[in-house]
Design a protein around this motif. Structure first.
Motif, PDB file in Angstrom:
ATOM      1  N   GLU A 115       8.322  -0.325  -3.530  1.00 25.24           N
ATOM      2  CA  GLU A 115       7.276   0.699  -3.557  1.00 25.24           C
ATOM      3  C   GLU A 115       7.016   1.202  -4.980  1.00 25.24           C
ATOM      4  O   GLU A 115       5.932   1.699  -5.269  1.00 25.24           O
ATOM      5  CB  GLU A 115       7.662   1.874  -2.668  1.00 25.24           C
ATOM      6  CG  GLU A 115       7.707   1.546  -1.179  1.00 25.24           C
ATOM      7  CD  GLU A 115       6.321   1.251  -0.641  1.00 25.24           C
ATOM      8  OE1 GLU A 115       5.346   1.844  -1.140  1.00 25.24           O
ATOM      9  OE2 GLU A 115       6.211   0.407   0.284  1.00 25.24           O
ATOM     10  N   PHE A 116       8.000   1.082  -5.856  1.00 32.80           N
ATOM     11  CA  PHE A 116       7.816   1.607  -7.206  1.00 32.80           C
ATOM     12  C   PHE A 116       6.752   0.825  -7.967  1.00 32.80           C
ATOM     13  O   PHE A 116       6.014   1.387  -8.776  1.00 32.80           O
ATOM     14  CB  PHE A 116       9.147   1.582  -7.969  1.00 32.80           C
ATOM     15  CG  PHE A 116      10.114   2.649  -7.528  1.00 32.80           C
ATOM     16  CD1 PHE A 116       9.893   3.974  -7.856  1.00 32.80           C
ATOM     17  CD2 PHE A 116      11.220   2.333  -6.778  1.00 32.80           C
ATOM     18  CE1 PHE A 116      10.769   4.966  -7.461  1.00 32.80           C
ATOM     19  CE2 PHE A 116      12.110   3.323  -6.372  1.00 32.80           C
ATOM     20  CZ  PHE A 116      11.880   4.634  -6.706  1.00 32.80           C
ATOM     21  N   ALA A 117       6.668  -0.474  -7.725  1.00 27.51           N
ATOM     22  CA  ALA A 117       5.633  -1.274  -8.390  1.00 27.51           C
ATOM     23  C   ALA A 117       4.241  -0.805  -7.986  1.00 27.51           C
ATOM     24  O   ALA A 117       3.326  -0.765  -8.815  1.00 27.51           O
ATOM     25  CB  ALA A 117       5.816  -2.752  -8.042  1.00 27.51           C
ATOM     26  N   LYS A 118       4.083  -0.417  -6.726  1.00 30.47           N
ATOM     27  CA  LYS A 118       2.784   0.100  -6.273  1.00 30.47           C
ATOM     28  C   LYS A 118       2.501   1.468  -6.879  1.00 30.47           C
ATOM     29  O   LYS A 118       1.363   1.772  -7.260  1.00 30.47           O
ATOM     30  CB  LYS A 118       2.765   0.182  -4.752  1.00 30.47           C
ATOM     31  CG  LYS A 118       2.957  -1.158  -4.054  1.00 30.47           C
ATOM     32  CD  LYS A 118       2.960  -0.977  -2.543  1.00 30.47           C
ATOM     33  CE  LYS A 118       3.194  -2.315  -1.834  1.00 30.47           C
ATOM     34  NZ  LYS A 118       3.221  -2.137  -0.356  1.00 30.47           N
ATOM     35  N   LEU A 119       3.550   2.309  -6.987  1.00 29.64           N
ATOM     36  CA  LEU A 119       3.345   3.656  -7.527  1.00 29.64           C
ATOM     37  C   LEU A 119       2.984   3.611  -9.007  1.00 29.64           C
ATOM     38  O   LEU A 119       2.248   4.475  -9.503  1.00 29.64           O
ATOM     39  CB  LEU A 119       4.606   4.494  -7.315  1.00 29.64           C
ATOM     40  CG  LEU A 119       4.935   4.890  -5.874  1.00 29.64           C
ATOM     41  CD1 LEU A 119       6.254   5.655  -5.816  1.00 29.64           C
ATOM     42  CD2 LEU A 119       3.812   5.745  -5.280  1.00 29.64           C
TER      43      LEU A 119
END
Length: 485
Positions: A115-119
């Motif tokens: 999810e961090f890559a999307k954030l």
């Protein structure tokens, strides 16, 4: 792996090394410890020291170097257009660290790493998630800053992993090598004592290295300040008027004058009272009175300075204003140099008294007996024998009190106000160098403007001033000491 957990593992390995080293030494002589060169405990201590100390030294160096290397790498990711007007690269890096710490909090709460890559690409969602994690950012997150934060977090995690591997590997290697050296002929005591001697030298060097670090940090930041602001204006200007945004007048003399004025009044209160109390307690008071009076006097040293500040604000200031300043027509404010000086002097009394009392008691009794044998009275003995002999130590006690007075902040803030001015009137509000150092570094500041960097120049000036006082005191001490040796 966290640093705390890694430290615990190293301590466990060291404890295991102690047990293994000791038992192996005993087993090598089949239980007859008389055939060992050293006591069994020395063999265990040797294994424990070679297990823990190199690993902890590696941890210390790693933790000091790693942040510098990571920040140097991440700083290069921040483009000039990512720095907003009125900001600086240091402020952007501060945001990077805050975002990275917020990401760690989100990871601890169970947010998947994917999810961090999307954030990072959706900075609005990232800002919302960080706000939920307790990291509030005033402005929107720049995509390059978010990407830099992700890289910063990843590099820190990688560095911690490699630190754990390297430290544990070094500890295991030290464990095995030290255990292999355990033989009846091995001079374990000599090795352990030499190792401990090296550790003691390193520990004693901490104070020296800390002093050098403080001086270097003050010098480099002050040099940065003088590149932005003329040294001539700093040292010769009689006006202190900082204005964030430009147009400041940063003359040191109003602050230095306030510091010296308040400290002088404090010493005028503390030194006579403290010395007379010390002479009475050491030379005249009986054991019963001394056992009560000295602890009662030393209670003053345990009172927090903020309490003294409140005492100055609520009691001493109004009293001096209503009973001295107003009737004499020389002041109309409860915040004044006299208020801060008197209260600070009360605070310094136990420093002068307790140290001077110990110094006077250390004067050999033979000097007193010789004086009495020549027919001198007790007061003559105190004035002409005891006091001169104790003078070097008393000068040191007064210097310690002076340093305490120069570095005091809270009493000055509440008792003397914050007005930077040059005046001889002790019933006017003034301020000191330390107060302005705090005020210039309070709030969201950037270490790129003269208004902030001036704090380091003030600190360096104060350091040089106190160093000069110490040199002068050493000269005086040596001069008087030669007369009584």
């Amino acid at each position: 792996m966290t640093v705390g957990l890694l430290s615990l593992l190293l301590l466990v390995l060291a404890a295991l090394g102690f047990v293994v080293g000791r038992q192996k030494a005993i087993a090598s002589v089949k239980g007859d410890t008389r055939n060992l060169h050293s006591l069994p405990a020395y063999y265990g201590m040797g294994v424990a020291l070679f297990t823990a100390v190199p690993a902890f030294a590696l941890m210390l160096v790693w933790l000091l170097v790693q942040p510098v290397l990571i920040e140097a790498q991440v700083t290069g990711m921040i483009l000039p257009e990512d720095i907003a007007d009125g900001s600086s690269r240091d402020l952007v890096m501060s945001d990077v660290r805050r975002i990275a710490s917020g990401m760690d909090v989100l990871a601890e709460r169970g947010l998947p790493e994917a999810e961090f890559a999307k954030l990072v690409t959706d900075t609005t969602a990232l800002k919302t998630r960080l706000a939920d994690a307790g990291v509030a950012l005033a402005a929107d997150i720049n995509p390059h800053v978010a990407e830099a934060a992700a890289v910063y977090r990843a590099e820190v995690a990688t560095g911690r992993a490699w630190l754990a591997v390297a430290a544990l590997a070094l500890a295991v290697a030290g464990f095995l090598l030290a255990a292999m050296r355990v033989t009846p002929e091995f001079r374990a005591r000599n090795v352990v004592e030499q190792f401990i001697r090296v550790l003691l030298v390193a520990a004693s060097s901490v104070a020296v290295l800390t002093t050098v670090g403080i001086i270097l940090s003050l010098v480099f930041e002050s040099w940065h300040f003088f590149r932005l602001y003329p040294a001539k204006d700093f040292f010769l200007s009689l006006t202190w008027a900082p204005k964030f945004g430009g147009g400041s007048s940063l003359g040191i003399w109003p602050l230095l004058w306030g510091t010296l004025y308040v400290s002088a009044i404090a010493l005028l209160v503390a030194v006579p009272v403290g010395l007379m109390a010390a002479i009475y307690l050491s030379e005249y008071a009986g054991p019963r009175l001394r056992s009560v009076a000295k602890p009662a006097l030393e209670i003053l040293a345990g009172i927090p300075s903020i309490v003294y500040g409140l005492f100055a604000l609520m009691t001493v200031g109004p009293f001096l204003r209503d009973w001295l300043a107003r009737p004499m027509g020389i002041g109309d404010s409860s915040s004044s140099v006299m208020t801060a000086g008197v209260v600070m002097g009360i605070m310094l009394i136990p420093y002068v008294s307790s140290l001077s009392d110990d110094i006077i008691n250390a004067v050999p009794q033979a000097l007193r007996d010789g004086s009495y044998g020549l027919g001198a009275t007790q007061s003559e003995t105190v004035k002409q024998v005891v006091f001169p002999a104790a003078l070097p130590g008393i000068v040191g006690a007064i210097l310690m009190a002076a340093s305490r007075a120069i570095g005091e902040t809270m009493i000055v803030v509440l008792g003397a106000g914050a007005a930077a001015k040059l005046s001889l009137n002790p019933f006017e509000a003034m301020t000191t160098v330390t107060v302005k150092i705090v005020s210039q570094l309070t709030g969201d500041t950037e270490f790129a403007s003269p208004e902030t960097l001036v704090a380091f120049a003030l600190g360096l000036t104060l350091f040089v001033f106190t160093l000069g006082l110490n040199v002068l005191a050493l000269y005086i001490v040596r001069k008087y000491r030669e007369q009584y040796e």
